[in-house]
Motif scaffolding. Sequence first.
Motif, mmCIF file in Angstrom:
data_model
loop_
_atom_site.group_PDB
_atom_site.id
_atom_site.type_symbol
_atom_site.label_atom_id
_atom_site.label_comp_id
_atom_site.label_asym_id
_atom_site.label_seq_id
_atom_site.Cartn_x
_atom_site.Cartn_y
_atom_site.Cartn_z
ATOM 1 N N VAL A 131 0.825 -1.216 0.000
ATOM 2 C CA VAL A 131 0.000 0.000 0.000
ATOM 3 C C VAL A 131 0.857 1.262 0.000
ATOM 4 O O VAL A 131 0.324 2.351 0.063
ATOM 5 C CB VAL A 131 -0.970 0.013 1.202
ATOM 6 C CG1 VAL A 131 -1.998 -1.079 1.041
ATOM 7 C CG2 VAL A 131 -0.224 -0.110 2.515
ATOM 8 N N LEU A 146 -4.168 2.166 0.958
ATOM 9 C CA LEU A 146 -4.667 1.581 2.199
ATOM 10 C C LEU A 146 -6.159 1.870 2.357
ATOM 11 O O LEU A 146 -6.952 0.997 2.742
ATOM 12 C CB LEU A 146 -3.871 2.147 3.373
ATOM 13 C CG LEU A 146 -4.121 1.565 4.759
ATOM 14 C CD1 LEU A 146 -4.046 0.048 4.736
ATOM 15 C CD2 LEU A 146 -3.102 2.115 5.749
ATOM 16 N N ASP A 183 1.852 0.217 9.253
ATOM 17 C CA ASP A 183 0.698 0.216 8.356
ATOM 18 C C ASP A 183 0.869 -0.832 7.259
ATOM 19 O O ASP A 183 -0.081 -1.546 6.917
ATOM 20 C CB ASP A 183 0.523 1.600 7.711
ATOM 21 C CG ASP A 183 -0.092 2.608 8.671
ATOM 22 O OD1 ASP A 183 -0.193 3.796 8.298
ATOM 23 O OD2 ASP A 183 -0.469 2.203 9.788
ATOM 24 N N GLU A 184 2.057 -0.863 6.701
ATOM 25 C CA GLU A 184 2.300 -1.823 5.623
ATOM 26 C C GLU A 184 2.150 -3.241 6.133
ATOM 27 O O GLU A 184 1.525 -4.095 5.485
ATOM 28 C CB GLU A 184 3.714 -1.596 5.054
ATOM 29 C CG GLU A 184 3.972 -2.296 3.737
ATOM 30 C CD GLU A 184 3.221 -1.678 2.577
ATOM 31 O OE1 GLU A 184 3.502 -0.512 2.226
ATOM 32 O OE2 GLU A 184 2.337 -2.345 2.036
ATOM 33 N N SER A 227 -1.424 -4.007 6.755
ATOM 34 C CA SER A 227 -2.120 -4.171 5.475
ATOM 35 C C SER A 227 -1.885 -5.576 4.925
ATOM 36 O O SER A 227 -2.804 -6.199 4.383
ATOM 37 C CB SER A 227 -1.625 -3.114 4.485
ATOM 38 O OG SER A 227 -2.224 -3.304 3.231
ATOM 39 N N HIS A 285 12.264 -4.244 8.291
ATOM 40 C CA HIS A 285 12.278 -4.284 6.823
ATOM 41 C C HIS A 285 12.415 -5.721 6.332
ATOM 42 O O HIS A 285 11.725 -6.138 5.395
ATOM 43 C CB HIS A 285 13.427 -3.423 6.314
ATOM 44 C CG HIS A 285 13.695 -3.582 4.845
ATOM 45 N ND1 HIS A 285 12.970 -2.926 3.869
ATOM 46 C CD2 HIS A 285 14.593 -4.352 4.180
ATOM 47 C CE1 HIS A 285 13.408 -3.268 2.676
ATOM 48 N NE2 HIS A 285 14.398 -4.138 2.829
ATOM 49 N N THR A 291 -2.286 5.814 3.362
ATOM 50 C CA THR A 291 -2.087 6.118 1.945
ATOM 51 C C THR A 291 -3.383 5.868 1.181
ATOM 52 O O THR A 291 -4.321 5.243 1.709
ATOM 53 C CB THR A 291 -0.994 5.221 1.353
ATOM 54 O OG1 THR A 291 -1.422 3.859 1.449
ATOM 55 C CG2 THR A 291 0.331 5.405 2.070
ATOM 56 N N LYS A 300 5.875 -9.824 2.293
ATOM 57 C CA LYS A 300 5.432 -9.507 0.926
ATOM 58 C C LYS A 300 5.689 -10.687 -0.002
ATOM 59 O O LYS A 300 4.855 -11.051 -0.831
ATOM 60 C CB LYS A 300 6.208 -8.290 0.403
ATOM 61 C CG LYS A 300 5.556 -6.958 0.732
ATOM 62 C CD LYS A 300 6.147 -5.837 -0.108
ATOM 63 C CE LYS A 300 7.106 -5.031 0.702
ATOM 64 N NZ LYS A 300 7.741 -3.948 -0.044
ATOM 65 N N SER A 322 2.930 2.433 2.209
ATOM 66 C CA SER A 322 3.160 3.126 3.476
ATOM 67 C C SER A 322 4.605 3.102 3.903
ATOM 68 O O SER A 322 5.106 4.037 4.509
ATOM 69 C CB SER A 322 2.317 2.485 4.577
ATOM 70 O OG SER A 322 0.970 2.775 4.376
ATOM 71 N N SER A 323 5.258 1.999 3.550
ATOM 72 C CA SER A 323 6.605 1.838 4.091
ATOM 73 C C SER A 323 7.584 2.802 3.451
ATOM 74 O O SER A 323 8.692 2.953 3.910
ATOM 75 C CB SER A 323 7.083 0.412 3.876
ATOM 76 O OG SER A 323 7.178 0.156 2.479
ATOM 77 N N GLY A 324 7.142 3.477 2.366
ATOM 78 C CA GLY A 324 8.021 4.453 1.734
ATOM 79 C C GLY A 324 9.268 3.853 1.147
ATOM 80 O O GLY A 324 10.219 4.542 0.870
ATOM 81 N N PRO A 336 4.536 4.137 9.140
ATOM 82 C CA PRO A 336 4.471 3.613 7.778
ATOM 83 C C PRO A 336 4.771 2.117 7.680
ATOM 84 O O PRO A 336 4.078 1.388 6.975
ATOM 85 C CB PRO A 336 5.525 4.440 7.026
ATOM 86 C CG PRO A 336 5.628 5.700 7.790
ATOM 87 C CD PRO A 336 5.414 5.314 9.222
ATOM 88 N N ILE A 337 5.773 1.671 8.427
ATOM 89 C CA ILE A 337 6.105 0.241 8.383
ATOM 90 C C ILE A 337 4.975 -0.561 9.022
ATOM 91 O O ILE A 337 4.559 -1.604 8.495
ATOM 92 C CB ILE A 337 7.423 -0.047 9.128
ATOM 93 C CG1 ILE A 337 8.556 0.791 8.561
ATOM 94 C CG2 ILE A 337 7.748 -1.520 9.099
ATOM 95 C CD1 ILE A 337 9.223 0.223 7.363
ATOM 96 N N PHE A 383 -7.125 -3.837 8.459
ATOM 97 C CA PHE A 383 -7.091 -2.637 7.631
ATOM 98 C C PHE A 383 -7.546 -1.416 8.410
ATOM 99 O O PHE A 383 -7.056 -0.309 8.218
ATOM 100 C CB PHE A 383 -7.948 -2.811 6.363
ATOM 101 C CG PHE A 383 -7.302 -3.649 5.299
ATOM 102 C CD1 PHE A 383 -7.906 -4.805 4.838
ATOM 103 C CD2 PHE A 383 -6.088 -3.268 4.750
ATOM 104 C CE1 PHE A 383 -7.296 -5.569 3.844
ATOM 105 C CE2 PHE A 383 -5.478 -4.031 3.761
ATOM 106 C CZ PHE A 383 -6.083 -5.197 3.323
ATOM 107 N N VAL A 392 12.547 1.532 1.444
ATOM 108 C CA VAL A 392 13.852 1.926 1.975
ATOM 109 C C VAL A 392 14.627 2.680 0.896
ATOM 110 O O VAL A 392 14.823 2.185 -0.197
ATOM 111 C CB VAL A 392 14.617 0.656 2.407
ATOM 112 C CG1 VAL A 392 16.057 0.998 2.724
ATOM 113 C CG2 VAL A 392 13.946 0.045 3.612
ATOM 114 N N LEU A 395 9.196 -7.558 6.767
ATOM 115 C CA LEU A 395 8.208 -7.016 5.835
ATOM 116 C C LEU A 395 8.429 -7.578 4.434
ATOM 117 O O LEU A 395 7.488 -7.942 3.730
ATOM 118 C CB LEU A 395 8.278 -5.495 5.828
ATOM 119 C CG LEU A 395 7.139 -4.780 5.111
ATOM 120 C CD1 LEU A 395 5.818 -5.062 5.806
ATOM 121 C CD2 LEU A 395 7.387 -3.272 5.072
#
Lengths: 138, 871
Positions: free
Chosen positions: A70, B527, B492-493, B496, B456, B524, B463, A72-74, B489-490, B515, A76, B459
Motif C-alpha cells: 500500500v 490503504l 501500516d504496511e 495491510s 524491513h 495512503t 510480501k 506506506s513503508s516508503g 508507515p512500516i 485494515f 527503503v 516485511l
Amino acid sequence: MSDRARTSPYLVLGVEFGSSVKQATRAFAKRQRELAALDLPIGAEDLTWALSQFKRPDLRSDLSFLRAPVGSSGDVEVPEGSLFRPGPIRLPRTTEPMDDNRRTELECLRLREVIAAFFDSAQLTHTALYEPSSPEGE
Amino acid sequence: MDVAGNPIQRVRNDFCTECGSSVGPPIGPPCPVCGSLREPLCSDYGKLVGTEVFFRRRGVHRRGLVIAMADQVATVLDDGGGQHDVPEGRLTLGVGAPDGDRAFGLFTRGLRDTAAALLTTPGRRRSFAQAAVLAGAHEAVRFAGLADLETGWLEMWSHWHSGDLDGALASALALPPDRYPDRVDVLLDTCERWRHDQRRCSAVLSAVERLHEEPVMLLLRFLAGRDRDPRAVVGAFVSRCSAPRTSPFWDDGSNATAVSAAAAVENAEDWEWLRPELGESAALNTLRLLRGGEGQPITSVDGVDVDVLDEAIDRGWLAPSNAPPPQSESSSSTYAWARMDPTALSDAALRTLGQTDELVRREIQRGEQSDQGSTRMLGLLKQLEDGDPRVAGELIPLLDADVRPVALAVARSLSSGSVDRSAIVDRSTWDVMGGLLRALDPVIVDDPLTRSAAAHAHLEAAKDALFTWRWSEALAEARACLQFADDEPISDEAQSICGAAAWMQGDDSTAARWFGAAAAGQATDSLLVNHALVTIDRDPDVAFSSLCRLLVQTDDQLLRGRAACIAARVALGTGCDPELLDDTVVLALRATTVADVPLAEHIASLSLLVEIDPKWVADASNMQDSPHAASLEHRLAVARTGGIAPVIDLLVESATDDTSNELRDECRRASEWLIAQMVDDDFDPCNLFLPLLAMRLTNSGIPLLPRHDVLLTMLATRAFAVAYIGDEEDAVPPELLWLDGLDRADRLAVLASFEDVNSVTEALAQTREAVVMAFCLSWMRHTDELVRQSEQMEEIYRDLRSRLSTESDLDELHRRQRTSGDALKESVTSVLGDISEVKHRCSRVDGIGRADDSEMALREVLALLDRRLHE
C-alpha cells in the motif's frame, strides 16, 4: 480461481501495485513457470486476465482490486553509491602517470604552438608592416 | 656559415652601441633613443676587416690579416708582426668571400699585441671587434681594446655565432640588468635550444630572475614550468620587450615577426584585434590543464592529449563542475566524461569506449537482464549478494574505498551468522542480510537501526509470502515485523499485509480489523482503497468513511471520481436522503464532471448528480468548461433534470442516419418510461402530453425496438382518438398518419416477440375502431359545416342576383360565385377523398359504415354546387 482472488491482479501475478506493463509481463512469464512448483490455485486464463488488467491505462485508479503493497513503508531509500547499488562506474585511467619530463615536454610543445598561433593570428609579417617610408625599413 | 651552422649576417654599422637602436646614418652622439653619448659605430666600416689577404711589398708576396680600413687603404698585419698600409685595389683576398668567414686563425699571441697597438681609434676597434664576433673569435673581441661592458656584449654575440650557448649565456648574464636589452634574444634562443633539458632551463631561470626583467622572466618561467597564463606571458613579452626592435646581428627578418608584433601591439589600444580562437586552441587548453585548470575556464577538451586529461582528472583540475559539456562527436570529450561522470553519457557513447561495467550496471538498475559475469566487479558483487562471503577477498579491492568496509562487514556477518552493525549502516545490504535480521529477538534488540533493518526484513519476507500465496506465512512475517516496527508507515504496511492475507483466506472480519487498524492514523490512498474494498459489503458506513477520506487526500482525479460514485451509491443504498449526502461526496462528483476524465467516468458522476443535485446540473454555467459538455451523453444527462420532454426533444434533434448506440439506449429508456407511464392506472387519458412525446419519438426516425414502437404507437393513437371523440379541449383532429402508425404497428406486432400477440393484435384492432370512430365524427362535423356553407352561399348569391341589374355586375357576381363554389368543392372533395381512403384501409372495421351518411351528404353538396355553377 476464486472470486476473491479475482480482486487483485497484483496477487495473481505476484507483482507490486504500481508495476509497469513490462514488469507485469515479466512476472507473467515467471508465474507461468512457477505455477506447478508453487501449486497455486490459478490457471493460465487467470494469468491472462491479470495481465490484461495491467494493459489498462486506468488500472491505478481502479478501486475494485486489493492493492499490495500500500506504499506506506516508503520503500527503503537506497542511494546510489551503496554497496549493492553501485554508483556510476567510471572508466579507469588508460595512460601511465605523467612524470616531470613529459610534463615539461608537453608544456614547451604546447607553448610553442600557442605562441605560433598568437603570431599567426596577429597576421603580422615583416613585409606586411615594413613600408618603404619606414625609417626602420630596409 | 658560423660553427653553429647559422648564416653569417651582414653586420650593420648604424646603431647605438648603448641601446642597440638604429640611428640611421651616424650623426654622432647623443643617441636619439636612449640619449647615450657613446660614439656610434664608425660608418665607414671596412668590409675587409678580419679578412686574410695577399699582397706584394717590395717584390715579395706576403700574407696578412686586415685589421683596419680607412679611405680605401687597408692596414694589414703580416704573420711576422709587420704592419703595412696597402691600397684596397692591390689586395688579393684569401680563403672566403668578404662577407664570409673571417680568418682570425692567423692571429697569434705575438700579433695580438701589435694589432692592439694599431687599432688606435674607437671606430677601428669596433670594426675589428665586430668582425671578430662574426668569426666567432671570442679572444679577438677581447683584445680589440674596447670598454669591458661593450666587450662583454660583443663576446656574447661572438659565442652565440659560434654556437657556444654556454658561453653566450654566461656573457649575457654577466651584463648589467639595465643595459643591452637584446641579450633577451640570446636568452630566449638558449632556452629554445635547451627545452628538453630541465636542469639547464632551471639554471637559466635562476640566473635570469636576478636580472629582474619581467618579460623574459615570465617567459622563461613558463618554459621552466611555472604557473602563468600563456596568453598574458606572450602578450607581455611582445608588448614590453624592446630589445627585439633592432639587433645589430639580425637583419634577415628572422626576428622581425616579434619586432613587428611588438610595434603593432604597442600601438593598439587593446587586444581586441587578436583572434579569439587563440583561446579555443587545443594547445592552450592543454596548457591550462597542465597548470591545474587555473585562469580562464577550459573551453574544450578536443585534441588534448589523453595523458593530460588523465592527469588533470586524477588531480581534480578537470571535474564535472568546470569541464565543458559532453560532446558526442568528440572522442576526447567522451573519454573525459567517462572518467569523470559517466552518467552524463548515453549508452551509445559508452559503447564507443567499450565501457562494459557501466553499461551492465545501468541494465541492472533498469531491472533488465544483464550479463553481470561480463564484468568482474559486478559479477563478484552479485555472488556476495547471493550470500557467498568467500568472494569478499577478491571483490573488495575492486570496490570504491568508501564501500569496502561495508563489504567486509557483510562478508563477516554472513560467515559468522550474526549481524554486524556496520554492515547494515548501508541500506542496500538489508535484503542480503535478511535471513540474519529475521533471526533477531525483538525483545533484546534496542538499537533503532537494527530494529529498522529487522522490520524491513520481516516485511519483505511477508510480501514475498503474500505474492506466492502463502497466507499463513505472510501473516506470521507481518506480525513479526510489527514487533520491530517503530514507525507508522512500516506498521501500516505490515498490518495491510495481515489484512490482505486474512481477506484471501476468507476471514473478512479479521481483514477489516487489520485494515482498520492500519488506516487509523495516516493512511495512503491504497490503504484506504483496501479498507473500503473489504468493508463495503459487511460495514458500508466504515467503507463510506474511508472513501470520504480518500476523496479529500488523493491527487488522482479519476480515482476521486470513482470513489465518489461508490460512496454516493453506498450512501443512497443505505437509505440516505440525496439532499443530505455528505458535501465531500457531492463536491467530488461535481469536480469530476468538469475534470478531464474519460467519458464513462464523467457520465457516471453526472448521472448521480442528476439524482442528487439536479439544480446544480441544470445550471449550464457549472459544467460549461467540461471537456464532455458537447457530447450527446452529457446533454442527455443534463436534459433529464428537466423531465422527459427535453430528453425526447434532444433525442429527436440528435437522430441521424447513423444513430449512435448511446442514442438508441436513451431511446429505449425513454420508451420504457413512457409506456410505463401510459399504462399506469393513474394515467389521465385526457392529458395528451405523454402521447405527444410518444408520437414524436416514434416518428423521429430513431430505430426503436419493435415492441416499443408497437406499444407507443398504439397507446398514443388511442389517446388521441379518445380525446377527439370525448371532445376534449386539447384534442386534435384525426389524421391519416394515425392509420399509418397503426399499419406499421400491425406489421411489427408479429416481430415484437410479444408473449400474447393475439392480445396485442386485438388491442390494435380496437384502437383502429376508435380511430375510425374519430374519423366518422370528424367527417360528420365537416359535412354539417360544408352543407351549412353551401346553403349559406346559395342564399347570399340569390339575394345578390336580385339586387344587381347591370350585365357587368352580374358577370362579376357569377365569377365570384364560381370561385367560392370551387373552393367549397375542393374542401368537399378533400373530405370525400379522406373518406374513401379510410373506407378502403378500414373496410373491415366496425363502424366504418357510419361514414356512408357523411359521404352521401357531401356528394349531394357537390352535385348541388356543380349545378349552380353551371347555371
